[in-house]
Design an enzyme around this catalytic site. Sequence first.
Site, PDB file in Angstrom:
ATOM      1  N   ARG A 118      -8.622 -12.195   5.217  1.00 22.55           N
ATOM      2  CA  ARG A 118      -7.865 -13.381   4.806  1.00 22.55           C
ATOM      3  C   ARG A 118      -6.929 -13.793   5.934  1.00 22.55           C
ATOM      4  O   ARG A 118      -6.398 -12.948   6.651  1.00 22.55           O
ATOM      5  CB  ARG A 118      -7.062 -13.023   3.550  1.00 22.55           C
ATOM      6  CG  ARG A 118      -6.273 -14.126   2.946  1.00 22.55           C
ATOM      7  CD  ARG A 118      -5.653 -13.705   1.606  1.00 22.55           C
ATOM      8  NE  ARG A 118      -6.706 -13.555   0.607  1.00 22.55           N
ATOM      9  CZ  ARG A 118      -6.796 -12.536  -0.263  1.00 22.55           C
ATOM     10  NH1 ARG A 118      -5.899 -11.581  -0.259  1.00 22.55           N
ATOM     11  NH2 ARG A 118      -7.782 -12.490  -1.125  1.00 22.55           N
ATOM     12  N   ASP A 154      -5.984  -4.458   4.906  1.00 25.93           N
ATOM     13  CA  ASP A 154      -5.768  -4.531   3.467  1.00 25.93           C
ATOM     14  C   ASP A 154      -6.591  -3.429   2.803  1.00 25.93           C
ATOM     15  O   ASP A 154      -7.804  -3.363   2.983  1.00 25.93           O
ATOM     16  CB  ASP A 154      -6.210  -5.915   2.967  1.00 25.93           C
ATOM     17  CG  ASP A 154      -5.994  -6.095   1.486  1.00 25.93           C
ATOM     18  OD1 ASP A 154      -6.624  -5.362   0.706  1.00 25.93           O
ATOM     19  OD2 ASP A 154      -5.209  -6.978   1.099  1.00 25.93           O
ATOM     20  N   ASP A 208      -6.943  -2.931  -0.535  1.00 25.97           N
ATOM     21  CA  ASP A 208      -7.396  -3.296  -1.876  1.00 25.97           C
ATOM     22  C   ASP A 208      -6.358  -3.173  -2.982  1.00 25.97           C
ATOM     23  O   ASP A 208      -6.234  -4.075  -3.789  1.00 25.97           O
ATOM     24  CB  ASP A 208      -8.647  -2.501  -2.294  1.00 25.97           C
ATOM     25  CG  ASP A 208      -9.687  -2.413  -1.200  1.00 25.97           C
ATOM     26  OD1 ASP A 208     -10.040  -3.469  -0.649  1.00 25.97           O
ATOM     27  OD2 ASP A 208     -10.110  -1.306  -0.862  1.00 25.97           O
ATOM     28  N   ASP A 255      -3.146  -3.438  -5.119  1.00 25.76           N
ATOM     29  CA  ASP A 255      -2.051  -4.392  -5.150  1.00 25.76           C
ATOM     30  C   ASP A 255      -1.157  -4.067  -6.335  1.00 25.76           C
ATOM     31  O   ASP A 255      -1.622  -3.499  -7.329  1.00 25.76           O
ATOM     32  CB  ASP A 255      -2.572  -5.826  -5.309  1.00 25.76           C
ATOM     33  CG  ASP A 255      -3.542  -6.225  -4.214  1.00 25.76           C
ATOM     34  OD1 ASP A 255      -3.172  -6.108  -3.033  1.00 25.76           O
ATOM     35  OD2 ASP A 255      -4.668  -6.645  -4.536  1.00 25.76           O
ATOM     36  N   GLU A 275     -11.830  -1.982  -7.169  1.00 29.36           N
ATOM     37  CA  GLU A 275     -12.169  -2.444  -5.822  1.00 29.36           C
ATOM     38  C   GLU A 275     -11.830  -1.359  -4.795  1.00 29.36           C
ATOM     39  O   GLU A 275     -12.588  -1.108  -3.859  1.00 29.36           O
ATOM     40  CB  GLU A 275     -11.409  -3.740  -5.509  1.00 29.36           C
ATOM     41  CG  GLU A 275     -11.735  -4.341  -4.172  1.00 29.36           C
ATOM     42  CD  GLU A 275     -10.948  -5.608  -3.872  1.00 29.36           C
ATOM     43  OE1 GLU A 275     -11.105  -6.118  -2.751  1.00 29.36           O
ATOM     44  OE2 GLU A 275     -10.169  -6.078  -4.722  1.00 29.36           O
TER      45      GLU A 275
END
Length: 176
Positions: free
Chosen positions: A23, A103, A105, A107, A123
Amino acid sequence: MRFPRVGQNIQIQSYKHDGSLHRVWESTTVLKGTAKTIIGANDQTVVSESDGRQWRTKEPAITYFSTKEWFNIICMIRKDGIHYYCNLGSPVTWDEEALKYIDYDLDIKVFPDMSYKLLDEDEYSLHKRRMNYPKKLDNILKNHVQELIDWIQERKGPFDKKFVDKWYKVYKRVRR
Protein backbone atom coordinates in the site's frame (compact mmCIF):
# COMPACT_ATOMS: atom_id res chain seq x y z
CA MET A 1 20.30 7.61 8.89
CA ARG A 2 18.79 10.92 7.79
CA PHE A 3 15.20 11.76 8.54
CA PRO A 4 12.52 13.71 6.71
CA ARG A 5 12.36 17.36 7.71
CA VAL A 6 9.44 19.14 9.34
CA GLY A 7 6.99 20.45 6.75
CA GLN A 8 8.17 18.03 4.07
CA ASN A 9 5.47 16.06 2.25
CA ILE A 10 6.47 12.42 2.01
CA GLN A 11 5.11 9.18 0.68
CA ILE A 12 4.54 6.19 2.97
CA GLN A 13 5.02 2.70 1.52
CA SER A 14 4.11 -0.57 3.17
CA TYR A 15 5.42 -3.89 1.93
CA LYS A 16 4.75 -7.53 2.73
CA HIS A 17 7.35 -9.91 4.16
CA ASP A 18 8.12 -11.26 0.68
CA GLY A 19 9.10 -7.76 -0.52
CA SER A 20 5.95 -7.07 -2.53
CA LEU A 21 4.47 -3.58 -2.36
CA HIS A 22 1.27 -3.58 -0.27
CA ARG A 23 0.00 0.00 0.00
CA VAL A 24 1.13 3.60 -0.69
CA TRP A 25 -0.08 6.81 0.97
CA GLU A 26 0.72 9.55 -1.53
CA SER A 27 1.30 12.49 0.79
CA THR A 28 1.86 12.89 4.51
CA THR A 29 3.21 16.10 6.04
CA VAL A 30 6.08 15.54 8.45
CA LEU A 31 5.54 17.20 11.84
CA LYS A 32 8.50 15.61 13.63
CA GLY A 33 11.38 13.49 12.38
CA THR A 34 13.98 12.12 14.83
CA ALA A 35 16.11 9.02 15.25
CA LYS A 36 13.24 7.34 17.11
CA THR A 37 9.96 8.81 15.88
CA ILE A 38 8.35 10.25 12.78
CA ILE A 39 5.04 11.99 13.33
CA GLY A 40 3.03 13.10 10.34
CA ALA A 41 -0.42 14.23 9.32
CA ASN A 42 -2.59 13.90 6.28
CA ASP A 43 -6.10 14.71 5.14
CA GLN A 44 -7.85 13.55 2.00
CA THR A 45 -4.71 11.76 0.82
CA VAL A 46 -4.80 9.21 -1.98
CA VAL A 47 -4.02 5.63 -0.96
CA SER A 48 -3.04 3.09 -3.64
CA GLU A 49 -3.48 -0.63 -3.03
CA SER A 50 -1.27 -3.32 -4.57
CA ASP A 51 -4.20 -4.53 -6.70
CA GLY A 52 -4.46 -1.11 -8.38
CA ARG A 53 -7.44 0.18 -6.41
CA GLN A 54 -7.23 3.72 -5.09
CA TRP A 55 -9.18 5.50 -2.40
CA ARG A 56 -8.95 8.76 -0.50
CA THR A 57 -8.79 9.15 3.28
CA LYS A 58 -11.92 10.77 4.68
CA GLU A 59 -10.67 12.74 7.64
CA PRO A 60 -7.55 14.36 9.06
CA ALA A 61 -5.18 11.90 10.67
CA ILE A 62 -2.06 12.08 12.79
CA THR A 63 0.39 9.26 12.05
CA TYR A 64 2.92 7.83 14.48
CA PHE A 65 5.86 5.78 13.21
CA SER A 66 8.80 4.44 15.19
CA THR A 67 12.26 3.28 14.19
CA LYS A 68 12.20 0.98 17.26
CA GLU A 69 8.63 -0.26 17.78
CA TRP A 70 7.03 -3.00 15.67
CA PHE A 71 3.82 -1.05 15.11
CA ASN A 72 2.54 2.23 13.75
CA ILE A 73 -0.55 4.17 14.71
CA ILE A 74 -2.99 6.24 12.66
CA CYS A 75 -5.12 8.62 14.74
CA MET A 76 -8.20 9.55 12.69
CA ILE A 77 -9.95 12.70 13.86
CA ARG A 78 -13.71 12.27 13.43
CA LYS A 79 -16.77 14.12 14.70
CA ASP A 80 -17.48 11.44 17.32
CA GLY A 81 -13.90 11.35 18.62
CA ILE A 82 -10.52 9.89 17.78
CA HIS A 83 -10.46 6.49 16.10
CA TYR A 84 -7.16 4.62 15.92
CA TYR A 85 -5.91 2.08 13.44
CA CYS A 86 -2.74 0.32 14.52
CA ASN A 87 -0.65 -1.75 12.12
CA LEU A 88 1.73 -4.40 13.40
CA GLY A 89 4.76 -3.94 11.22
CA SER A 90 8.49 -3.55 11.17
CA PRO A 91 10.14 -0.40 12.48
CA VAL A 92 10.19 2.23 9.73
CA THR A 93 13.08 3.27 7.56
CA TRP A 94 13.54 6.44 5.50
CA ASP A 95 15.46 6.38 2.22
CA GLU A 96 14.71 9.84 0.76
CA GLU A 97 12.08 8.22 -1.51
CA ALA A 98 9.57 7.24 1.18
CA LEU A 99 8.98 6.15 4.73
CA LYS A 100 8.89 2.34 4.50
CA TYR A 101 7.87 -0.59 6.64
CA ILE A 102 6.77 -4.21 6.36
CA ASP A 103 3.11 -4.78 7.21
CA TYR A 104 2.60 -7.97 9.21
CA ASP A 105 -1.17 -8.24 8.79
CA LEU A 106 -2.28 -7.95 12.42
CA ASP A 107 -4.11 -4.73 13.21
CA ILE A 108 -5.79 -3.26 16.25
CA LYS A 109 -8.76 -0.97 15.84
CA VAL A 110 -9.33 1.38 18.80
CA PHE A 111 -12.59 3.26 19.31
CA PRO A 112 -13.11 6.69 20.95
CA ASP A 113 -14.08 5.01 24.25
CA MET A 114 -10.68 3.22 24.08
CA SER A 115 -12.21 -0.21 23.59
CA TYR A 116 -10.27 -2.16 20.98
CA LYS A 117 -10.40 -5.13 18.69
CA LEU A 118 -7.58 -7.27 17.28
CA LEU A 119 -8.11 -7.76 13.53
CA ASP A 120 -6.85 -9.99 10.72
CA GLU A 121 -5.60 -12.95 12.76
CA ASP A 122 -6.63 -15.30 9.90
CA GLU A 123 -4.65 -13.23 7.37
CA TYR A 124 -1.65 -13.29 9.71
CA SER A 125 -1.82 -17.10 10.05
CA LEU A 126 -2.09 -17.51 6.28
CA HIS A 127 0.85 -15.21 5.49
CA LYS A 128 2.90 -16.66 8.34
CA ARG A 129 2.67 -20.06 6.60
CA ARG A 130 2.96 -18.82 3.01
CA MET A 131 5.86 -16.44 3.61
CA ASN A 132 7.59 -18.54 6.28
CA TYR A 133 7.71 -15.97 9.06
CA PRO A 134 10.53 -17.09 11.35
CA LYS A 135 9.61 -18.10 14.92
CA LYS A 136 11.66 -15.16 16.24
CA LEU A 137 9.55 -12.74 14.15
CA ASP A 138 6.34 -14.39 15.36
CA ASN A 139 7.48 -13.84 18.97
CA ILE A 140 8.44 -10.21 18.31
CA LEU A 141 5.03 -9.49 16.79
CA LYS A 142 3.10 -11.22 19.58
CA ASN A 143 5.10 -9.26 22.17
CA HIS A 144 4.37 -6.00 20.33
CA VAL A 145 0.64 -6.78 20.16
CA GLN A 146 0.76 -6.90 23.96
CA GLU A 147 2.90 -3.75 24.14
CA LEU A 148 0.41 -1.94 21.93
CA ILE A 149 -2.49 -3.10 24.14
CA ASP A 150 -0.55 -1.82 27.17
CA TRP A 151 -0.12 1.58 25.44
CA ILE A 152 -3.89 1.69 24.73
CA GLN A 153 -4.80 0.82 28.32
CA GLU A 154 -2.27 3.30 29.75
CA ARG A 155 -3.28 6.03 27.25
CA LYS A 156 0.39 6.26 26.31
CA GLY A 157 1.75 8.30 23.40
CA PRO A 158 -0.77 8.68 20.57
CA PHE A 159 -3.52 7.22 22.79
CA ASP A 160 -3.42 10.32 24.97
CA LYS A 161 -5.89 12.82 23.50
CA LYS A 162 -3.42 15.65 24.29
CA PHE A 163 -0.93 14.05 21.88
CA VAL A 164 -3.41 14.16 19.00
CA ASP A 165 -4.61 17.67 19.87
CA LYS A 166 -1.02 18.97 20.02
CA TRP A 167 0.05 17.47 16.70
CA TYR A 168 -3.17 18.43 14.92
CA LYS A 169 -2.54 22.07 15.93
CA VAL A 170 1.02 21.79 14.61
CA TYR A 171 -0.33 20.31 11.35
CA LYS A 172 -2.76 23.20 10.86
CA ARG A 173 0.07 25.69 11.49
CA VAL A 174 2.54 23.92 9.14
CA ARG A 175 -0.08 23.56 6.42
CA ARG A 176 -0.68 27.33 6.25
